[in-house]
Design a protein around this motif. Structure first.
Motif, PDB file in Angstrom:
ATOM      1  N   ASN A  86       6.780  -6.295  -9.297  1.00 53.52           N
ATOM      2  CA  ASN A  86       5.565  -5.432  -9.056  1.00 53.52           C
ATOM      3  C   ASN A  86       4.543  -6.121  -8.153  1.00 53.52           C
ATOM      4  O   ASN A  86       4.080  -5.358  -7.179  1.00 53.52           O
ATOM      5  CB  ASN A  86       5.156  -5.087 -10.597  1.00 53.52           C
ATOM      6  CG  ASN A  86       5.981  -4.200 -11.272  1.00 53.52           C
ATOM      7  OD1 ASN A  86       6.756  -3.593 -10.639  1.00 53.52           O
ATOM      8  ND2 ASN A  86       5.727  -4.184 -12.503  1.00 53.52           N
ATOM      9  N   THR A  87       4.458  -7.645  -8.416  1.00 50.85           N
ATOM     10  CA  THR A  87       3.351  -8.276  -7.778  1.00 50.85           C
ATOM     11  C   THR A  87       3.996  -8.410  -6.262  1.00 50.85           C
ATOM     12  O   THR A  87       3.111  -8.217  -5.258  1.00 50.85           O
ATOM     13  CB  THR A  87       3.426  -9.839  -8.260  1.00 50.85           C
ATOM     14  OG1 THR A  87       2.995  -9.473  -9.694  1.00 50.85           O
ATOM     15  CG2 THR A  87       1.973 -10.436  -7.498  1.00 50.85           C
ATOM     16  N   LEU A  88       5.286  -8.687  -6.155  1.00 51.69           N
ATOM     17  CA  LEU A  88       5.678  -8.681  -4.937  1.00 51.69           C
ATOM     18  C   LEU A  88       5.643  -7.490  -3.748  1.00 51.69           C
ATOM     19  O   LEU A  88       5.205  -7.383  -2.728  1.00 51.69           O
ATOM     20  CB  LEU A  88       7.196  -9.274  -4.583  1.00 51.69           C
ATOM     21  CG  LEU A  88       7.980  -9.625  -3.416  1.00 51.69           C
ATOM     22  CD1 LEU A  88       6.927 -10.605  -2.751  1.00 51.69           C
ATOM     23  CD2 LEU A  88       9.153  -9.964  -3.522  1.00 51.69           C
ATOM     24  N   SER A  89       5.843  -6.316  -4.660  1.00 49.27           N
ATOM     25  CA  SER A  89       5.639  -4.971  -3.938  1.00 49.27           C
ATOM     26  C   SER A  89       4.239  -4.877  -3.552  1.00 49.27           C
ATOM     27  O   SER A  89       4.053  -4.485  -2.496  1.00 49.27           O
ATOM     28  CB  SER A  89       6.189  -4.023  -5.103  1.00 49.27           C
ATOM     29  OG  SER A  89       7.696  -4.306  -5.344  1.00 49.27           O
ATOM     30  N   GLN A  90       3.338  -5.260  -4.603  1.00 43.15           N
ATOM     31  CA  GLN A  90       1.773  -5.162  -4.055  1.00 43.15           C
ATOM     32  C   GLN A  90       1.554  -5.892  -2.925  1.00 43.15           C
ATOM     33  O   GLN A  90       0.896  -5.390  -2.006  1.00 43.15           O
ATOM     34  CB  GLN A  90       1.050  -5.419  -5.206  1.00 43.15           C
ATOM     35  CG  GLN A  90       1.208  -4.429  -6.587  1.00 43.15           C
ATOM     36  CD  GLN A  90       0.449  -4.781  -7.555  1.00 43.15           C
ATOM     37  OE1 GLN A  90      -0.248  -5.828  -7.413  1.00 43.15           O
ATOM     38  NE2 GLN A  90       0.393  -4.061  -8.670  1.00 43.15           N
ATOM     39  N   LYS A  91       2.148  -7.102  -2.763  1.00 40.72           N
ATOM     40  CA  LYS A  91       1.794  -8.088  -1.881  1.00 40.72           C
ATOM     41  C   LYS A  91       2.389  -7.635  -0.422  1.00 40.72           C
ATOM     42  O   LYS A  91       1.735  -7.642   0.617  1.00 40.72           O
ATOM     43  CB  LYS A  91       2.177  -9.462  -1.893  1.00 40.72           C
ATOM     44  CG  LYS A  91       1.476 -10.220  -3.102  1.00 40.72           C
ATOM     45  CD  LYS A  91       2.157 -11.632  -3.214  1.00 40.72           C
ATOM     46  CE  LYS A  91       1.127 -12.311  -4.153  1.00 40.72           C
ATOM     47  NZ  LYS A  91       1.620 -13.715  -4.446  1.00 40.72           N
ATOM     48  N   GLU A  93       2.939  -4.512   0.152  1.00 42.64           N
ATOM     49  CA  GLU A  93       1.976  -3.214   0.621  1.00 42.64           C
ATOM     50  C   GLU A  93       0.939  -3.906   1.196  1.00 42.64           C
ATOM     51  O   GLU A  93       0.416  -3.193   2.259  1.00 42.64           O
ATOM     52  CB  GLU A  93       1.852  -2.287  -0.600  1.00 42.64           C
ATOM     53  CG  GLU A  93       3.013  -1.554  -1.074  1.00 42.64           C
ATOM     54  CD  GLU A  93       2.804  -0.725  -2.313  1.00 42.64           C
ATOM     55  OE1 GLU A  93       1.580  -1.054  -2.786  1.00 42.64           O
ATOM     56  OE2 GLU A  93       3.646  -0.103  -2.858  1.00 42.64           O
ATOM     57  N   GLU A  94       0.202  -4.713   0.614  1.00 41.25           N
ATOM     58  CA  GLU A  94      -1.008  -5.274   1.334  1.00 41.25           C
ATOM     59  C   GLU A  94      -0.870  -5.961   2.557  1.00 41.25           C
ATOM     60  O   GLU A  94      -1.709  -5.866   3.426  1.00 41.25           O
ATOM     61  CB  GLU A  94      -1.578  -6.542   0.355  1.00 41.25           C
ATOM     62  CG  GLU A  94      -2.984  -7.152   0.842  1.00 41.25           C
ATOM     63  CD  GLU A  94      -4.066  -6.252   0.681  1.00 41.25           C
ATOM     64  OE1 GLU A  94      -5.135  -6.441   1.381  1.00 41.25           O
ATOM     65  OE2 GLU A  94      -3.959  -4.953  -0.140  1.00 41.25           O
ATOM     66  N   PHE A  95       0.186  -6.762   2.688  1.00 44.53           N
ATOM     67  CA  PHE A  95       0.671  -7.063   3.967  1.00 44.53           C
ATOM     68  C   PHE A  95       0.949  -6.180   4.982  1.00 44.53           C
ATOM     69  O   PHE A  95       0.483  -6.282   6.047  1.00 44.53           O
ATOM     70  CB  PHE A  95       1.917  -8.119   3.766  1.00 44.53           C
ATOM     71  CG  PHE A  95       2.507  -8.700   5.121  1.00 44.53           C
ATOM     72  CD1 PHE A  95       1.620  -9.876   5.726  1.00 44.53           C
ATOM     73  CD2 PHE A  95       3.624  -8.198   6.088  1.00 44.53           C
ATOM     74  CE1 PHE A  95       2.142 -10.348   6.885  1.00 44.53           C
ATOM     75  CE2 PHE A  95       3.786  -8.761   7.003  1.00 44.53           C
ATOM     76  CZ  PHE A  95       3.342  -9.831   7.564  1.00 44.53           C
ATOM     77  N   GLU A  99      -1.253  -5.694   8.401  1.00 39.86           N
ATOM     78  CA  GLU A  99      -0.539  -5.811   9.611  1.00 39.86           C
ATOM     79  C   GLU A  99      -0.944  -4.659  10.439  1.00 39.86           C
ATOM     80  O   GLU A  99      -1.450  -4.926  11.710  1.00 39.86           O
ATOM     81  CB  GLU A  99       0.975  -5.777   9.403  1.00 39.86           C
ATOM     82  CG  GLU A  99       1.803  -5.897  10.613  1.00 39.86           C
ATOM     83  CD  GLU A  99       3.075  -6.038  10.475  1.00 39.86           C
ATOM     84  OE1 GLU A  99       3.970  -6.238  11.322  1.00 39.86           O
ATOM     85  OE2 GLU A  99       3.517  -5.756   9.332  1.00 39.86           O
ATOM     86  N   LYS A 100      -1.343  -3.474   9.788  1.00 36.29           N
ATOM     87  CA  LYS A 100      -1.567  -2.318  10.714  1.00 36.29           C
ATOM     88  C   LYS A 100      -2.960  -2.570  11.131  1.00 36.29           C
ATOM     89  O   LYS A 100      -3.554  -2.220  12.408  1.00 36.29           O
ATOM     90  CB  LYS A 100      -1.478  -1.066   9.732  1.00 36.29           C
ATOM     91  CG  LYS A 100      -0.039  -0.419   9.364  1.00 36.29           C
ATOM     92  CD  LYS A 100       0.008   0.389   8.422  1.00 36.29           C
ATOM     93  CE  LYS A 100       1.445   0.940   8.277  1.00 36.29           C
ATOM     94  NZ  LYS A 100       1.521   2.103   7.266  1.00 36.29           N
ATOM     95  N   GLU A 101      -3.737  -2.973   9.999  1.00 37.15           N
ATOM     96  CA  GLU A 101      -5.287  -3.181  10.729  1.00 37.15           C
ATOM     97  C   GLU A 101      -5.036  -4.186  11.833  1.00 37.15           C
ATOM     98  O   GLU A 101      -6.222  -4.114  12.765  1.00 37.15           O
ATOM     99  CB  GLU A 101      -6.131  -3.896   9.412  1.00 37.15           C
ATOM    100  CG  GLU A 101      -6.354  -2.836   8.475  1.00 37.15           C
ATOM    101  CD  GLU A 101      -7.191  -3.479   7.054  1.00 37.15           C
ATOM    102  OE1 GLU A 101      -7.059  -4.700   7.066  1.00 37.15           O
ATOM    103  OE2 GLU A 101      -7.426  -2.474   6.177  1.00 37.15           O
TER     104      GLU A 101
END
Length: 510
Positions: A86-91, A93-95, A99-101
């Protein structure tokens, strides 16, 4: 006979019956034993089966507990893995979001860069256009206009600096009383009174106070010429029949004293005569120094000394060593060393030679950044003295290791003759060193002919060549030197920097 036969038959029959009975009893006993064994075996069997069942149930319970523990561990690991997923998935998603930003920021930056480049190109075109228009209007090239602008800015900066200096001087004059008190206190803290008088001041006696006016001259031209020629500050005050000569260099003070004596005796006192007399006295003083060195060596029985070392021995006559004349101190140390060396069975001539030269580093022509013992050792090495003498000179203040028996003798004799505390030595040497650093700083500038530190280091007089230094450059030079003193040197109170530019026109009638 029949009876016997009957008895025999009876015995036989009885024996057979007894045997039969015995067999029956044995059979019954056997059956009973077998039965009891079967009963006992059945009982043991049941007991063993019960124990086996209990052991089975016990092992079963332990196995079930072990299985449950393993299941619990597997469940915990599974929970951890799920949490990490779950944590990796969140990271991730955050990455992805960052990256888009970042891509958006890069795109914005590239857009702004392109816009800035376009604007820069437009500005360059406009600038070139304006430069061309200005060139046509003024009739000057861009390079000429740039040089003219730089010259104007330099003049403006010089003017601003001069105004700033004048404002500071005016403010100092307004606060003169307060600053004067501070200077007096700081001067007291700098050196002890007896040391300052002993090392920096000589008294020139005159017959009457009328001579003071002649020494000062019209508008002070005579005294200025004498100070410029000798580097000594001449103090003419209300002291009856006396003039004070102030300078940290005793040779300069002696030069000024002898020059004053000849000028007063001759009666002709004017700038040209002053320069002539000072030049003549300087040559005579050098000859006297050399003669003093030779006479000292002859008196002590020291032969073969290099002429430069002999001259330095003569210079010791005008140097004070903390209340004791340096030449007298060195002669005393030489004699003490000779006596001690004779008592110890050592080379008397080497010991006497080392004792005379031990403070030679205090009277060099130049003043490098070295302790006087090390400097004296290097001078002795330069002029061919033996290693034992060089080591004795360099080690008499424990600044290098002693390698011969003469070294401790020189050290002990120096202490016996001088008996000076270490603290006063540091004060006087640092005081003289500071004054010499002031003069060296001023002499580092182009166009400076001579520089003299006077008033115990509170004033620095700088003589410049009029052909190389203009009036404006003289103002800049005084400001620049004062700023360097302020930033590079440590000193109490304030230091006044006076730059003197004098134009002289000389011709000869033949």
């Amino acid at each position: 006979m029949n009876i016997v036969i009957g008895l025999l038959l009876g015995l036989i029959g009885g024996g057979a019956g007894a045997y039969y009975v015995q067999n029956v009893l044995l059979k019954k006993r056997k059956e009973q034993i077998v039965h009891e064994a079967e009963v006992q075996g059945e009982s043991i069997k049941k007991e063993k089966m019960l124990q086996a069942k209990e052991q089975f149930f016990k092992l079963k319970e332990e196995h079930e507990a072990s299985v449950k523990e393993k299941d619990r561990r597997f469940q915990s690991l599974e929970d951890k893995v799920k949490s990490k997923e779950n944590t990796l998935s969140q990271k991730i998603e955050e990455f992805g979001r960052k990256e888009k930003e970042s891509e958006k920021l890069v795109a914005d930056y590239e857009m702004k860069t392109q816009s800035l480049e376009l604007k820069t190109q437009e500005l360059d075109k406009m600038q070139q256009k304006r430069v061309l228009e200005l060139t046509k209007i003024s009739g000057m090239s861009s390079e000429d206009a740039k040089n003219q602008l730089m010259d104007a800015l330099k003049d403006e900066a010089r003017t601003g600096a001069m105004v700033h200096i004048k404002e500071i001087m005016e403010e100092a004059k307004l606060n003169a009383n307060v600053e004067a008190k501070k200077i007096v206190i700081q001067a007291i803290q700098r050196v002890a009174t007896e040391q300052a008088v002993e090392n920096a001041v000589s008294v020139f006696n005159i017959e009457s106070d009328e001579v003071k006016g002649r020494i000062i001259g019209r508008e002070g031209r005579n005294i200025r010429a004498l100070e410029a020629a000798t580097g000594v500050e001449i103090i003419v005050d209300d002291t009856p029949e006396a003039i004070m000569l102030s300078c940290f260099d005793p040779v300069r003070r002696e030069l000024a004293r002898l020059a004053l004596h000849q000028l007063v005796s001759d009666g002709r006192i004017h700038p040209a005569r002053i320069e002539e007399v000072v030049s003549k006295i300087k040559r005579q003083l050098e000859e006297e120094i050399a003669e003093t060195g030779r006479r000292t060596c002859i008196d002590l029985g020291i032969h073969g000394l290099h002429p430069e070392l002999t001259r330095m021995v003569g210079r010791m006559k005008y140097r004070s060593s903390y209340g004791q004349n340096l030449l007298q101190h060195s002669r005393e140390v030489a004699n003490l060393c000779a006596i001690m060396a004779a008592e110890l069975g050592l080379n008397v001539k080497l010991a006497k030679r080392a004792g005379l030269l031990h403070d030679i580093g205090k009277v060099p022509d130049e003043d490098p950044e070295l302790p006087h013992a090390i400097l004296g050792m290097k001078l002795a090495e330069k002029y061919g003295e033996k290693p034992e003498i060089c080591n004795a000179i360099g080690a008499h203040h424990d600044e290098i290791e002693m390698t011969s028996m003469i070294s401790p003798i020189v050290q002990v004799c120096d202490a016996v003759s001088g008996a000076r505390p270490g603290a006063r030595r540091e004060v006087v040497e640092s005081y003289i060193k500071r004054l010499k650093e002031l003069e060296a700083l001023a002499l580092s500038y182009e166009g400076v002919s001579t520089a003299f530190a006077i008033q115990a280091g509170r004033e620095l007089r700088v003589m410049v060549e009029s052909e190389k230094v203009t009036d404006l450059r003289a103002d800049e030079l005084s400001f620049t030197i004062s700023q360097r003193i302020q930033t590079e040197m440590t000193y109490p109170g304030q230091v006044k920097v006076t730059v003197i530019r004098e134009k002289r026109s000389i011709s000869y009638a033949k």
